[in-house]
Design a protein around this motif. Structure first.
Motif, PDB file in Angstrom:
ATOM      1  N   VAL A  18      -4.523   6.694  -2.152  1.00 58.77           N
ATOM      2  CA  VAL A  18      -4.110   5.416  -1.597  1.00 58.77           C
ATOM      3  C   VAL A  18      -4.068   4.411  -2.743  1.00 58.77           C
ATOM      4  O   VAL A  18      -5.054   4.248  -3.470  1.00 58.77           O
ATOM      5  CB  VAL A  18      -5.076   4.939  -0.489  1.00 58.77           C
TER       6      VAL A  18
ATOM      7  N   CYS B 245       0.861  -1.174   0.000  1.00 58.29           N
ATOM      8  CA  CYS B 245       0.000   0.000   0.000  1.00 58.29           C
ATOM      9  C   CYS B 245       0.903   1.231   0.000  1.00 58.29           C
ATOM     10  O   CYS B 245       1.909   1.272   0.706  1.00 58.29           O
ATOM     11  CB  CYS B 245      -0.885  -0.015   1.238  1.00 58.29           C
TER      12      CYS B 245
ATOM     13  N   PHE C 102      -3.184   0.467  -3.839  1.00 53.04           N
ATOM     14  CA  PHE C 102      -2.957  -0.928  -3.476  1.00 53.04           C
ATOM     15  C   PHE C 102      -2.387  -1.614  -4.701  1.00 53.04           C
ATOM     16  O   PHE C 102      -2.873  -1.412  -5.813  1.00 53.04           O
ATOM     17  CB  PHE C 102      -4.272  -1.620  -3.075  1.00 53.04           C
TER      18      PHE C 102
ATOM     19  N   THR D 277       0.644   5.549   0.134  1.00 51.62           N
ATOM     20  CA  THR D 277      -0.213   6.718   0.332  1.00 51.62           C
ATOM     21  C   THR D 277       0.592   7.976   0.037  1.00 51.62           C
ATOM     22  O   THR D 277       1.685   8.158   0.561  1.00 51.62           O
ATOM     23  CB  THR D 277      -0.756   6.782   1.778  1.00 51.62           C
TER      24      THR D 277
END
Length: 159
Positions: A97, A75, A99, A77
């Motif tokens: 964000v 992940c 993934f 951010t």
């Protein structure tokens, strides 16, 4: 597989997400660390809109590298500088964000090409960037590519 954003009115477009990824200088990068605990570190990165991947460099050994070898789900951010409304204390930032899956880049041509793009983002003088790329340090660096599986952006604190 990925959740929809609960506060959908604060969601921003994919175009805005890509803009923040292109302009952002720092990110919080998270892996599934030792004993299943999250492990997050700040990183510098480069988003290549052409291939849709995010690149970063790091050591070939250590907690982050070991975690990515065990489980490549990650992940990332990123957030912009934001703004503060007059008379308010809180900052209004837009965060993205991501993934995805992290894989080491093994093609040396891609490594050099992407490192050149990444250092150009951070070095104000292109000759300094070239010195870095042509130094022996390149032999000790692992370039990693994140293939984006899901991305969402949100304007935080805007009311």
């Amino acid at each position: 597989m990925f959740r929809k954003m609960r506060r959908f009115r604060q969601q921003v477009s994919d175009e805005e997400c890509k803009k923040i990824l292109k302009e952002g200088k720092r990110a919080a990068f998270s892996v599934i660390g030792d004993d299943g605990y999250p492990y997050t570190v700040p990183i510098n990165f480069y988003y290549d809109e052409e291939d849709g991947k995010i690149y970063f460099h790091g050591s070939k050994e250590g907690h982050k590298a070991d975690a990515m070898r065990r489980d490549n789900r990650v992940c990332l951010t990123v957030w912009n500088q934001g703004f503060k409304k007059e008379g308010h204390w809180e900052w209004n930032v837009t965060s993205v964000v991501v993934f995805g899956r992290a894989e080491p880049v093994t093609d040396q041509k891609v490594v050099v090409d992407q490192l050149r793009k990444m250092v150009a983002k951070y070095y104000p003088d292109p000759s300094e960037a070239e010195k870095e790329i042509n130094s022996p340090i390149i032999n000790h660096v692992q370039l990693t590519a994140i293939t984006i599986e899901h991305m969402t952006g949100k304007l935080v604190n805007e009311k």
